[in-house]
Motif scaffolding. Structure first.
Motif: not given
Lengths: 40, 488, 133
Positions: C115-116, C118-119, C121
């Motif tokens: 999640x981190x 993707x976030x 990015x």
């Protein structure tokens, strides 16, 4: 790792303070927009 | 002891409140929309909404019944991290701020998110996007109507179908009368009601229960809620964030506002709205942590907020909660009705049925479509038990996390990457949704959005890198100008 | 959004079948989040107790009254035993055992890391993509 009562209290009190001031801020912004004639 | 069997608000008072606020919203809607003449007025409030109204509408729409009901629920189920994680939903609004500015610059004459996808990626990707978008919008509409009926029933004992019908009818009427102007104008008042109400309940809970008692009793009865290394809550954190980002980035609810806000207003309104939204789930949610201290039984997780408020504040609390819930429901339902009818008008009616529709045709079509959408929503919500597919519509929304999160990257790449590949955009939505759904069943609901977003990132970045397709940004504004045709 | 998830149990709650003895209604067997809803069927007020051992040595009364469900949450790993009786009865009518086993922290932080990425990015793409041309 348990959050302490003091930390919990700090988070919640700050959040509640900000939330309490929000309506005032919005109304102030509204009045400013209205006076400048740029509400819409 | 409070229980769901006995409503916390006398039915007569509830009817009085319902009637008073219904009249207020409808009258405001009529008054605000009385000068609407063109589709542009009706759909986009004249494209010059100022900062105060813009900020408030962004906040109100993002404070759904969710924030008032689900924030306490998440605090009860996932503890401190659940509450803080929910407040990170604000990042969706904050991150949309630069997008709103970019959208306004690229498409000064744009109407819907569908317009953008069609011009940027072509017809196939546009259709994939419309499917994702409409599944989400209709699911959200139906569930919101259902939530309204259930909550009014639980709070005041008013029959489910009656409560649902009242709230839906009121929203349809004022949206019909005033278009986006009515939606935004009522949102301003609704925001103030919601926030002031939530803060009022929070202060009284702090005063009457106190943090020491809350902390002590939680540690004794529900210790994990205070644990900062609570595994499910840690997994939930980014999933929730990406779900929120996906909802905002793709949905026409937010795009139509980006088109409607005045020049240079969009960025500041979304940023300020997001920052001011940040504390609301904490304020609304933490009261659930007081349940052990108050010794309340919570029969259903989503009722914890009203139960605590009624226990702490008695009749006043019940009235405040009822008003806040009604405002929160209305502020989201109206926005969704307006934005979805715009999307259907532009992208289905004009895009697929009558390409030559004039501005005036579209103006009338929007109104007919709002009514049809309202009717369809009403049918689905009132016969939810009897039609199997519709009965599970609420469940369908469990899955939408995968769909909306897979649209994040096609939108971001479409706005910022000149070489983004159209086929890649369609594929990233299809693959992201599919794998997101699979992970939903294989692992759990708390990873569906996460997987959808991760897969769509990989596909979007990979396809753009391997098969770049340069795009002329100017086309967005050029192609839209004559087709918009809303100057009557 | 999450409200739908939340409302489901309410939306589809079924009329309770009549039964002389209070009985749990499909209690869960396991929980990975330390929480669940316990529902029961009863015609009269009930007493609900929770304990961690088979002998109910450390028992505590969770609820006493006329509701027919309760939301449990925030339990650490362990085996929990719940039992139920009518308020005026002397014998326990039904029992349920739920095993709470939280996800491992390794798994939790694995998803957290994805999640981190993707976030971050996303933030990178938006910041880098400020209008240049």
């Amino acid at each position: 790792m348990t959050i302490s009562a003091a930390a919990l209290a700090t988070i919640v009190v700050i959040a509640t303070l900000v939330a309490s001031l929000t309506p005032i801020l919005l109304i102030a912004l509204f009045i400013r927009d209205w006076k400048k004639g740029c509400l819409w | 002891m409070t229980s769901l069997g006995a409503p916390i608000l006398p039915t007569s008072i509830a009817w009085g409140l319902l009637a008073a606020f219904s009249i207020l919203w409808v009258a405001l809607g009529w008054w605000l929309g009385r000068h609407n003449r063109t589709a542009e007025d009706h759909m986009l409030a004249g494209r010059n909404v100022g900062l105060a109204l813009a900020t408030a509408t962004a906040m109100a729409t993002w404070v759904t019944a969710n924030t008032t009901m689900t924030a306490p629920q998440l605090a009860l189920q996932l503890g401190v991290w659940g509450m803080l994680g929910y407040s990170l939903g604000a990042l969706g609004l904050i991150l949309f701020a630069p997008l709103a500015r970019r959208i306004r610059e690229l498409m000064p004459e744009g109407f819907t998110s569908g317009d953008f996808i069609r011009l940027r990626y072509g017809k196939f990707t546009w259709r994939v996007f419309l499917v994702v978008s409409l599944i989400y919008a209709f699911g959200w509409l139906v569930s919101m109507a259902m939530a309204g009926g259930v909550l009014i029933n639980a709070l005041a004992g008013i029959d489910y179908r009656v409560g649902m019908t009242v709230i839906l009818t009121v929203c349809v009427i004022y949206t019909l009368l005033g278009g986006l102007r009515a939606v935004i104008g009522t949102d301003f008042i609704q925001t103030i009601i919601i926030i002031a109400g939530a803060a009022f309940i929070a202060w009284l809970t702090i005063d009457k229960v106190g943090f020491e008692a809350i902390h002590f009793n939680l540690l004794d009865e529900r210790p994990e809620l205070l644990n900062l290394l609570f595994p499910a809550a840690i997994m939930f954190l980014f999933n929730n964030l990406l779900f929120g980002v996906g909802e905002i980035f793709h949905s026409n609810v937010w795009w139509s506002r980006a088109f409607a806000f005045g020049r240079n207003v969009g960025f500041r309104a979304y940023l300020l709205g997001g920052l001011l939204w940040l504390p609301i789930p904490i304020v609304a949610g933490f009261i659930a942590l007081a349940t052990p201290a108050l010794g309340i039984n919570v029969p259903a997780a989503d009722m914890v907020g009203p139960l605590v408020a009624a226990e702490v504040l008695g009749l006043t609390g019940a009235i405040v909660v009822f008003i806040v819930v009604f405002a929160a429901l209305a502020s989201s339902l109206d926005s969704l009705l307006a934005a979805t009818s715009d999307l259907v008008t532009r992208d289905i009616y004009r895009g697929h049925i009558r390409p030559r529709a004039s501005a005036q045709n579209q103006f009338h079509a929007t109104k007919v479509i709002v009514v049809l959408l309202g009717l369809l929503t009403w049918l689905a919500a009132s016969y939810r038990g009897e039609i199997p597919i519709v009965g599970s519509l609420a469940e369908l929304l469990y899955f939408t996390g995968a769909f909306v999160a897979s649209a994040i990257w096609p939108i971001v790449a479409g706005l910022y990457w000149r070489r983004a590949n159209p086929a890649g955009a369609a594929l990233s939505m299809i693959l992201g949704s599919t794998l997101g759904l699979i992970s939903y069943f294989a692992i759990g609901f708390y990873v569906a959005a996460l997987v959808g977003a991760a897969v769509s990132l990989v596909v979007m970045a990979g396809s753009t890198w391997l098969w770049p397709r340069p795009f002329d940004w100017g086309r967005l504004a050029r192609d839209e100008a004559p087709a918009g045709g809303s100057r009557a | 959004m999450q409200i739908f998830r939340a409302l489901l149990p309410l939306l589809f709650c079924l009329p309770l079948a009549a039964g002389a003895q209070p009985a749990f209604d499909m209690p869960p067997e396991r929980s990975t989040a330390g929480g669940f809803t316990l529902a029961w069927e009863a015609e009269e007020p009930v007493v609900l107790e929770q304990a961690t051992g088979p002998d109910h040595g450390d028992t505590r009364i969770l609820y006493q009254g006329g509701d027919t469900s309760t939301v449990i949450s925030g339990l650490p790993d362990g085996e929990y035993r719940f039992r139920l009786r009518a308020v005026d009865a002397d014998t326990w009518a039904d029992e349920a055992t739920v095993v709470v086993e939280h996800h491992s922290l390794a798994r939790a932080f694995g998803f957290f890391a994805v999640g981190a990425v993707v976030f971050l990015g996303l933030i990178g793409a938006i910041l880098r993509g400020r209008p240049r041309d």
